[in-house]
Design a protein around this motif. Structure first.
Motif, PDB file in Angstrom:
ATOM      1  N   LYS A 183       0.804  -1.217   0.000  1.00  0.00           N
ATOM      2  CA  LYS A 183       0.000   0.000   0.000  1.00  0.00           C
ATOM      3  C   LYS A 183       0.841   1.273   0.000  1.00  0.00           C
ATOM      4  CE  LYS A 183      -4.052  -2.095   2.157  1.00  0.00           C
ATOM      5  NZ  LYS A 183      -4.947  -2.137   3.343  1.00  0.00           N
ATOM      6  N   ARG A 185       3.795   1.592  -1.376  1.00  0.00           N
ATOM      7  CA  ARG A 185       4.754   1.584  -2.475  1.00  0.00           C
ATOM      8  C   ARG A 185       4.322   2.513  -3.609  1.00  0.00           C
ATOM      9  NH1 ARG A 185       8.021  -3.047  -2.165  1.00  0.00           N
ATOM     10  NH2 ARG A 185       8.174  -3.618   0.033  1.00  0.00           N
ATOM     11  N   PRO A 186       5.246   2.898  -4.476  1.00  0.00           N
ATOM     12  CA  PRO A 186       4.898   3.726  -5.634  1.00  0.00           C
ATOM     13  C   PRO A 186       3.885   3.023  -6.536  1.00  0.00           C
ATOM     14  CG  PRO A 186       7.269   3.697  -5.287  1.00  0.00           C
ATOM     15  CD  PRO A 186       6.705   2.663  -4.373  1.00  0.00           C
ATOM     16  N   GLU A 187       3.204   3.800  -7.343  1.00  0.00           N
ATOM     17  CA  GLU A 187       2.142   3.277  -8.200  1.00  0.00           C
ATOM     18  C   GLU A 187       2.603   2.139  -9.111  1.00  0.00           C
ATOM     19  OE1 GLU A 187      -0.283   2.627 -11.594  1.00  0.00           O
ATOM     20  OE2 GLU A 187       1.630   3.714 -11.684  1.00  0.00           O
ATOM     21  N   PRO A 188       3.785   2.199  -9.746  1.00  0.00           N
ATOM     22  CA  PRO A 188       4.201   1.075 -10.605  1.00  0.00           C
ATOM     23  C   PRO A 188       4.319  -0.233  -9.835  1.00  0.00           C
ATOM     24  CG  PRO A 188       5.511   3.022 -11.086  1.00  0.00           C
ATOM     25  CD  PRO A 188       4.730   3.337  -9.854  1.00  0.00           C
ATOM     26  N   ASP A 189       4.788  -0.173  -8.581  1.00  0.00           N
ATOM     27  CA  ASP A 189       4.887  -1.383  -7.760  1.00  0.00           C
ATOM     28  C   ASP A 189       3.504  -1.946  -7.455  1.00  0.00           C
ATOM     29  OD1 ASP A 189       7.559  -0.874  -7.791  1.00  0.00           O
ATOM     30  OD2 ASP A 189       7.731  -0.332  -5.679  1.00  0.00           O
ATOM     31  N   ARG A 190       2.597  -1.058  -7.069  1.00  0.00           N
ATOM     32  CA  ARG A 190       1.230  -1.505  -6.746  1.00  0.00           C
ATOM     33  C   ARG A 190       0.553  -2.098  -7.978  1.00  0.00           C
ATOM     34  NH1 ARG A 190       1.000   3.679  -4.574  1.00  0.00           N
ATOM     35  NH2 ARG A 190      -0.642   4.257  -6.059  1.00  0.00           N
ATOM     36  N   ARG A 191       0.769  -1.478  -9.144  1.00  0.00           N
ATOM     37  CA  ARG A 191       0.159  -1.991 -10.360  1.00  0.00           C
ATOM     38  C   ARG A 191       0.706  -3.371 -10.721  1.00  0.00           C
ATOM     39  NH1 ARG A 191       1.631   1.755 -13.634  1.00  0.00           N
ATOM     40  NH2 ARG A 191       3.365   0.620 -14.611  1.00  0.00           N
ATOM     41  N   ASP A 194      -1.033  -5.723  -8.264  1.00  0.00           N
ATOM     42  CA  ASP A 194      -2.478  -5.848  -8.477  1.00  0.00           C
ATOM     43  C   ASP A 194      -2.806  -6.572  -9.776  1.00  0.00           C
ATOM     44  OD1 ASP A 194      -2.942  -4.487  -6.107  1.00  0.00           O
ATOM     45  OD2 ASP A 194      -3.228  -2.537  -7.083  1.00  0.00           O
TER      46      ASP A 194
END
Length: 276
Positions: A183, A185-191, A194
Motif C-alpha cells: 500500500k 509503495r509507488p504506483e508502478p509497484d502496486r500496479r 495488483d
C-alpha cells in the motif's frame, strides 16, 4: 538443486534461463525475505539472451543450512565454491542482486578477483544503513533498526505473522499480508502486484514462502540483523573497473530511497548509477 560445501553446509539453488554449461553465467542474489524463486521473473529474458542464471538461497533461506555465526563477508567464499561445483563449473561469472541481495553483490566485488568475477549489478539495492534511513518506509526502517539489537524478538514476530501465513495451505493468507505491505509503495509497484504483471505477484509469493520453508523466522531475522549491522567491509573496499558495476534504481523507490543510493555511489569506485 543443492550442493554441499566443504564444511558440510548445504546451499540450495535453482537454474533459470539458458541451462547450457557453456552459457555465460550470472549468479542472482535474491532480496529479503525471499528465495531462489525470485529469479524466475528473469527466466525468459535470460533465456532469450543465452544467459545461465543461477539463483542460490542464502544460509537460513530456502533449503540452505541455517548458520548462526555467518556474516555477509562469508558469502563470496560460498559463491566461489558453488561456481566450482562440477554441476555448475563456472570459471568466470557475473553477479546480480536485488534489494537485500545488494550488499552480497558488493561483498563479492570486494573479495572475488576480477579473474573470476567479471561484472556486477544491483537493482533497487540496499546500501549501508549508516548512510541514513531518511525517506525509507517505516516497516523496513524499523526492521533494520531493531533486528541488530533484538533478533530473537524479530524472529518471533516473523514466526507469528509472515511464517504462519506462508505455511498455511490457503495462499490467500500470505497474499493478504503482502498486499498490505504494497500500500505504501509507488504506483508502478502496486500496479505490478495488483495486475500480476509478468507473474510478479505469483513470483513474490513463492519467493517469500520459500524463504521460510525450513527455518521459519530464524533465517529472515538473521538476515535483517546482518543487513542492519556493520557489514564487515567498507564501500571504499569495492573497486571495480569503470562500467563493470552498475547500480539500477527507481527514482520513486520508497522502500530504499534514492538519496541512500546517491550517497553510496560516490565511494564505489568505477560504479555507474542509472536511475529510472
Amino acid at each position: 538443486m543443492t550442493t554441499i560445501l566443504l564444511d558440510g553446509r548445504i546451499i540450495s539453488y535453482a537454474i533459470y534461463g539458458d541451462g547450457s554449461p557453456i552459457a555465460p553465467t550470472v549468479f542472482y542474489f535474491h532480496g529479503f525475505p525471499a528465495s531462489h524463486h525470485e529469479a524466475s521473473l528473469f527466466d525468459s529474458p535470460a533465456r532469450k539472451r543465452g544467459i545461465r542464471l543461477i539463483a542460490p538461497d542464502r544460509p537460513g533461506m530456502g533449503s540452505s543450512t541455517f548458520t548462526p555465526t555467518r556474516k555477509i563477508t562469508d558469502w563470496p567464499a560460498d559463491v566461489l565454491q558453488l561456481a566450482d561445483d562440477p554441476a555448475i563449473n563456472a570459471p568466470t561469472f557475473a553477479v546480480l542482486g536485488t534489494s537485500g541481495g545488494g550488499p552480497y553483490v558488493l561483498a563479492c566485488c570486494a573479495a572475488i578477483p576480477s579473474s573470476r568475477l567479471t561484472t556486477a549489478g544491483i537493482i533497487g539495492g540496499l546500501y549501508p544503513p549508516s548512510l541514513g534511513l531518511a525517506g525509507m518506509l517505516m516497516e523496513p526502517r524499523l526492521l533494520l533498526s531493531i533486528a541488530p539489537r533484538a533478533p530473537k524478538l524479530v524472529e518471533k514476530v516473523f514466526d507469528w505473522g509472515l511464517v504462519a501465513a506462508a505455511r498455511n495451505a490457503d495462499q490467500g493468507k500470505i497474499e493478504k499480508i503482502m498486499a498490505s505491505s504494497m500500500k505504501g509503495r509507488p504506483e508502478p509497484d502496486r500496479r505490478a502486484w495488483d495486475e500480476n504483471e509478468d507473474g510478479f505477484r505469483e513470483m513474490l509469493v513463492m519467493a517469500v514462502r520459500g524463504s521460510v520453508q525450513e527455518n521459519g523466522g530464524k533465517g529472515p531475522a538473521q538476515g535483517a540483523r546482518l543487513l542492519g549491522s556493520p557489514w564487515g567491509f567498507e564501500l571504499g573496499d569495492v573497486k571495480m573497473k569503470k562500467g563493470k558495476l552498475v547500480l539500477w534504481h527507481g527514482g520513486a523507490d520508497a522502500n530504499i530511497p534514492l538519496t541512500m543510493v546517491e550517497k553510496a555511489h560516490e565511494p564505489l569506485a568505477g560504479s555507474e548509477l542509472r536511475v529510472g
